[in-house]
Design a protein around this motif. Structure first.
Motif, PDB file in Angstrom:
ATOM      1  N   GLY A   1       7.135   1.222   0.438  1.00  0.00           N
ATOM      2  CA  GLY A   1       7.932   1.736  -0.669  1.00  0.00           C
ATOM      3  C   GLY A   1       7.367   3.037  -1.217  1.00  0.00           C
ATOM      4  O   GLY A   1       8.076   3.823  -1.822  1.00  0.00           O
ATOM      5  N   LEU A   2       6.077   3.260  -0.988  1.00  0.00           N
ATOM      6  CA  LEU A   2       5.420   4.479  -1.468  1.00  0.00           C
ATOM      7  C   LEU A   2       4.923   5.289  -0.274  1.00  0.00           C
ATOM      8  O   LEU A   2       4.111   4.810   0.522  1.00  0.00           O
ATOM      9  CB  LEU A   2       4.247   4.128  -2.378  1.00  0.00           C
ATOM     10  N   ILE A   3       5.414   6.530  -0.162  1.00  0.00           N
ATOM     11  CA  ILE A   3       5.026   7.421   0.933  1.00  0.00           C
ATOM     12  C   ILE A   3       4.691   8.778   0.336  1.00  0.00           C
ATOM     13  O   ILE A   3       5.473   9.331  -0.436  1.00  0.00           O
ATOM     14  CB  ILE A   3       6.168   7.575   1.956  1.00  0.00           C
ATOM     15  N   VAL A   4       3.501   9.296   0.669  1.00  0.00           N
ATOM     16  CA  VAL A   4       3.095  10.616   0.176  1.00  0.00           C
ATOM     17  C   VAL A   4       2.586  11.470   1.323  1.00  0.00           C
ATOM     18  O   VAL A   4       2.109  10.960   2.334  1.00  0.00           O
ATOM     19  CB  VAL A   4       1.999  10.531  -0.920  1.00  0.00           C
ATOM     20  N   ASP A   5       2.680  12.766   1.163  1.00  0.00           N
ATOM     21  CA  ASP A   5       2.097  13.712   2.094  1.00  0.00           C
ATOM     22  C   ASP A   5       0.615  13.843   1.756  1.00  0.00           C
ATOM     23  O   ASP A   5       0.252  13.835   0.583  1.00  0.00           O
ATOM     24  CB  ASP A   5       2.798  15.066   1.936  1.00  0.00           C
ATOM     25  N   CYS A   6      -0.252  13.944   2.732  1.00  0.00           N
ATOM     26  CA  CYS A   6      -1.690  13.995   2.475  1.00  0.00           C
ATOM     27  C   CYS A   6      -2.087  15.176   1.592  1.00  0.00           C
ATOM     28  O   CYS A   6      -3.071  15.096   0.863  1.00  0.00           O
ATOM     29  CB  CYS A   6      -2.474  14.013   3.781  1.00  0.00           C
ATOM     30  N   GLN A   7      -1.321  16.234   1.638  1.00  0.00           N
ATOM     31  CA  GLN A   7      -1.626  17.402   0.815  1.00  0.00           C
ATOM     32  C   GLN A   7      -1.420  17.113  -0.673  1.00  0.00           C
ATOM     33  O   GLN A   7      -1.932  17.820  -1.529  1.00  0.00           O
ATOM     34  CB  GLN A   7      -0.773  18.596   1.247  1.00  0.00           C
ATOM     35  N   ALA A   8      -0.661  16.044  -0.983  1.00  0.00           N
ATOM     36  CA  ALA A   8      -0.402  15.677  -2.379  1.00  0.00           C
ATOM     37  C   ALA A   8      -1.547  14.871  -2.984  1.00  0.00           C
ATOM     38  O   ALA A   8      -1.550  14.633  -4.186  1.00  0.00           O
ATOM     39  CB  ALA A   8       0.894  14.878  -2.474  1.00  0.00           C
ATOM     40  N   LEU A   9      -2.511  14.454  -2.174  1.00  0.00           N
ATOM     41  CA  LEU A   9      -3.644  13.693  -2.693  1.00  0.00           C
ATOM     42  C   LEU A   9      -4.487  14.577  -3.598  1.00  0.00           C
ATOM     43  O   LEU A   9      -4.788  15.714  -3.259  1.00  0.00           O
ATOM     44  CB  LEU A   9      -4.515  13.164  -1.544  1.00  0.00           C
ATOM     45  N   GLY A  10      -4.863  14.064  -4.731  1.00  0.00           N
ATOM     46  CA  GLY A  10      -5.652  14.834  -5.687  1.00  0.00           C
ATOM     47  C   GLY A  10      -7.016  15.222  -5.145  1.00  0.00           C
ATOM     48  O   GLY A  10      -7.569  16.239  -5.516  1.00  0.00           O
ATOM     49  N   THR A  11      -7.555  14.424  -4.240  1.00  0.00           N
ATOM     50  CA  THR A  11      -8.874  14.705  -3.678  1.00  0.00           C
ATOM     51  C   THR A  11      -8.796  15.579  -2.444  1.00  0.00           C
ATOM     52  O   THR A  11      -9.816  15.943  -1.885  1.00  0.00           O
ATOM     53  CB  THR A  11      -9.582  13.390  -3.301  1.00  0.00           C
ATOM     54  N   GLY A  12      -7.589  15.899  -2.014  1.00  0.00           N
ATOM     55  CA  GLY A  12      -7.429  16.678  -0.798  1.00  0.00           C
ATOM     56  C   GLY A  12      -7.521  15.775   0.416  1.00  0.00           C
ATOM     57  O   GLY A  12      -7.785  14.597   0.316  1.00  0.00           O
ATOM     58  N   CYS A  13      -7.304  16.340   1.562  1.00  0.00           N
ATOM     59  CA  CYS A  13      -7.334  15.549   2.791  1.00  0.00           C
ATOM     60  C   CYS A  13      -8.215  16.235   3.820  1.00  0.00           C
ATOM     61  O   CYS A  13      -8.195  17.454   3.947  1.00  0.00           O
ATOM     62  CB  CYS A  13      -5.923  15.377   3.330  1.00  0.00           C
ATOM     63  N   GLY A  14      -8.929  15.440   4.550  1.00  0.00           N
ATOM     64  CA  GLY A  14      -9.814  15.963   5.581  1.00  0.00           C
ATOM     65  C   GLY A  14      -9.093  16.449   6.820  1.00  0.00           C
ATOM     66  O   GLY A  14      -9.690  17.109   7.662  1.00  0.00           O
ATOM     67  N   CYS A  15      -7.799  16.123   6.981  1.00  0.00           N
ATOM     68  CA  CYS A  15      -7.123  16.508   8.223  1.00  0.00           C
ATOM     69  C   CYS A  15      -6.960  18.018   8.334  1.00  0.00           C
ATOM     70  O   CYS A  15      -6.917  18.556   9.430  1.00  0.00           O
ATOM     71  CB  CYS A  15      -5.777  15.800   8.370  1.00  0.00           C
TER      72      CYS A  15
ATOM     73  N   GLY B   1       0.817  -1.206   0.000  1.00  0.00           N
ATOM     74  CA  GLY B   1       0.000   0.000   0.000  1.00  0.00           C
ATOM     75  C   GLY B   1       0.855   1.261   0.000  1.00  0.00           C
ATOM     76  O   GLY B   1       2.086   1.207   0.026  1.00  0.00           O
ATOM     77  N   THR B   2       0.182   2.396  -0.018  1.00  0.00           N
ATOM     78  CA  THR B   2       0.846   3.702   0.045  1.00  0.00           C
ATOM     79  C   THR B   2       0.629   4.288   1.428  1.00  0.00           C
ATOM     80  O   THR B   2      -0.496   4.343   1.919  1.00  0.00           O
ATOM     81  CB  THR B   2       0.265   4.656  -1.013  1.00  0.00           C
ATOM     82  N   LEU B   3       1.697   4.738   2.062  1.00  0.00           N
ATOM     83  CA  LEU B   3       1.600   5.371   3.370  1.00  0.00           C
ATOM     84  C   LEU B   3       1.307   6.856   3.172  1.00  0.00           C
ATOM     85  O   LEU B   3       2.045   7.559   2.483  1.00  0.00           O
ATOM     86  CB  LEU B   3       2.899   5.188   4.151  1.00  0.00           C
ATOM     87  N   VAL B   4       0.205   7.314   3.738  1.00  0.00           N
ATOM     88  CA  VAL B   4      -0.193   8.718   3.643  1.00  0.00           C
ATOM     89  C   VAL B   4       0.148   9.380   4.975  1.00  0.00           C
ATOM     90  O   VAL B   4      -0.361   8.986   6.029  1.00  0.00           O
ATOM     91  CB  VAL B   4      -1.701   8.860   3.340  1.00  0.00           C
ATOM     92  N   VAL B   5       1.030  10.378   4.929  1.00  0.00           N
ATOM     93  CA  VAL B   5       1.499  11.057   6.135  1.00  0.00           C
ATOM     94  C   VAL B   5       0.728  12.365   6.304  1.00  0.00           C
ATOM     95  O   VAL B   5       0.625  13.157   5.373  1.00  0.00           O
ATOM     96  CB  VAL B   5       3.015  11.332   6.046  1.00  0.00           C
ATOM     97  N   HIS B   6       0.187  12.562   7.509  1.00  0.00           N
ATOM     98  CA  HIS B   6      -0.591  13.759   7.824  1.00  0.00           C
ATOM     99  C   HIS B   6       0.213  14.665   8.749  1.00  0.00           C
ATOM    100  O   HIS B   6       0.576  14.253   9.849  1.00  0.00           O
ATOM    101  CB  HIS B   6      -1.900  13.368   8.518  1.00  0.00           C
ATOM    102  N   PRO B   7       0.475  15.905   8.332  1.00  0.00           N
ATOM    103  CA  PRO B   7       1.234  16.812   9.188  1.00  0.00           C
ATOM    104  C   PRO B   7       0.449  17.217  10.436  1.00  0.00           C
ATOM    105  O   PRO B   7       1.021  17.430  11.494  1.00  0.00           O
ATOM    106  CB  PRO B   7       1.526  18.017   8.301  1.00  0.00           C
ATOM    107  N   GLU B   8      -0.857  17.293  10.334  1.00  0.00           N
ATOM    108  CA  GLU B   8      -1.696  17.631  11.483  1.00  0.00           C
ATOM    109  C   GLU B   8      -1.802  16.411  12.379  1.00  0.00           C
ATOM    110  O   GLU B   8      -2.336  15.389  11.986  1.00  0.00           O
ATOM    111  CB  GLU B   8      -3.094  18.066  11.024  1.00  0.00           C
TER     112      GLU B   8
END
Length: 69
Positions: free
Chosen positions: A42-56, A15-22
């Motif tokens: 192997g795949l790590i992204v910042d939640c702000q990079a999600l195309g749909t945005g992040c609820g955090c 899977g992809t690990l989604v990291v939330h700064p908040e």
């Protein structure tokens, strides 16, 4: 196609690990993943990079994705 890490018996996640700064938490897109350790992913992204945005950003502490515990 075969996964080299699976073949070698290395503990990892597909899977992809989604990291939330908040709040400083991370969650995986794979519902079977029970460990959010960066080393396993192997795949790590910042939640702000999600195309749909992040609820955090709108609702701190409320994750966008579900993570198995």
């Amino acid at each position: 196609m075969e996964c080299a890490s699976c073949d070698a018996g290395i503990d990892h996640c597909h899977g992809t690990l989604v990291v939330h700064p908040e709040g400083g938490f991370a969650e995986c897109t794979d519902p079977a993943c029970a460990d959010g350790d960066r080393v396993r992913h192997g795949l790590i992204v910042d939640c702000q990079a999600l195309g749909t945005g992040c609820g955090c950003a709108a609702a701190p502490g409320k994750p966008l994705l579900r993570r198995a515990s």
